[in-house]
Design an enzyme around this catalytic site. Sequence first.
Site, mmCIF file in Angstrom:
data_model
loop_
_atom_site.group_PDB
_atom_site.id
_atom_site.type_symbol
_atom_site.label_atom_id
_atom_site.label_comp_id
_atom_site.label_asym_id
_atom_site.label_seq_id
_atom_site.Cartn_x
_atom_site.Cartn_y
_atom_site.Cartn_z
ATOM 1 N N GLN A 196 0.318 -1.152 0.194
ATOM 2 C CA GLN A 196 0.097 0.019 -0.152
ATOM 3 C C GLN A 196 0.832 0.997 0.260
ATOM 4 O O GLN A 196 1.626 1.060 0.935
ATOM 5 C CB GLN A 196 -0.735 -0.063 1.557
ATOM 6 C CG GLN A 196 -2.073 -0.954 1.147
ATOM 7 C CD GLN A 196 -3.063 -0.554 0.118
ATOM 8 O OE1 GLN A 196 -3.542 1.330 0.409
ATOM 9 N NE2 GLN A 196 -4.233 -0.952 -0.342
ATOM 10 N N VAL A 201 7.036 2.182 4.684
ATOM 11 C CA VAL A 201 8.173 2.137 3.993
ATOM 12 C C VAL A 201 7.752 1.582 2.482
ATOM 13 O O VAL A 201 8.556 1.844 1.630
ATOM 14 C CB VAL A 201 8.119 0.148 4.874
ATOM 15 C CG1 VAL A 201 9.332 -0.887 4.028
ATOM 16 C CG2 VAL A 201 8.113 0.167 5.806
ATOM 17 N N CYS A 202 6.133 1.359 2.232
ATOM 18 C CA CYS A 202 5.802 1.715 0.900
ATOM 19 C C CYS A 202 6.801 2.912 0.330
ATOM 20 O O CYS A 202 6.913 3.029 -1.303
ATOM 21 C CB CYS A 202 4.691 1.892 -0.007
ATOM 22 S SG CYS A 202 4.228 -0.553 1.493
ATOM 23 N N ASP A 203 6.296 3.933 1.111
ATOM 24 C CA ASP A 203 6.663 5.619 0.560
ATOM 25 C C ASP A 203 8.120 4.995 0.757
ATOM 26 O O ASP A 203 8.094 5.945 -0.385
ATOM 27 C CB ASP A 203 6.091 6.163 1.779
ATOM 28 C CG ASP A 203 6.195 7.851 1.750
ATOM 29 O OD1 ASP A 203 7.235 7.804 1.908
ATOM 30 O OD2 ASP A 203 4.995 8.295 0.524
ATOM 31 N N THR A 252 9.388 4.001 -2.593
ATOM 32 C CA THR A 252 8.492 4.191 -3.709
ATOM 33 C C THR A 252 9.141 5.853 -4.386
ATOM 34 O O THR A 252 9.959 5.815 -5.230
ATOM 35 C CB THR A 252 7.113 4.350 -4.186
ATOM 36 O OG1 THR A 252 6.525 3.061 -3.370
ATOM 37 C CG2 THR A 252 6.763 4.886 -5.241
#
Length: 131
Positions: free
Chosen positions: A15, A20-22, A25
């Site tokens: 998501q 962590v995904c932020d 990316t």
Amino acid sequence: KDLKGKVKIVSIVPQLNTPVCDKQTHRFSETNGGLDQEVDIITISTNTAKGQYDFSQKAKIQNLTFLSDNPNFEFGKKTGLLIDEMGMLRRTVLVADENNIIRYVDFVKGGGLPNIKNALMEARKVLLNKS
């Protein structure tokens, strides 16, 4: 098959709106050493297309392609990367050549980041060996 013809890095995140995904990316967007000029860098998540668009606008990320696996999780189901009970994708990074043959895989165990430097290095190797 729409992405055939270029080397690509596929960054798969659960998501986008999580820390962590932020970070993953942003790192692929901001620390790729100009590789984004030669390869496609793609982020796949289970966010809706609108959610991905909103994220990219807020984050000022223009050099990545965002693909949504929402609402049916077809990509996750076909690749085995869907965590069914959570409705999210397993954090993974792939590097594929211009013929969409996967040349590098980093399955991330636990909640950490993938080895982004390795993925970028492998993409450069694939680019150099491009037919």
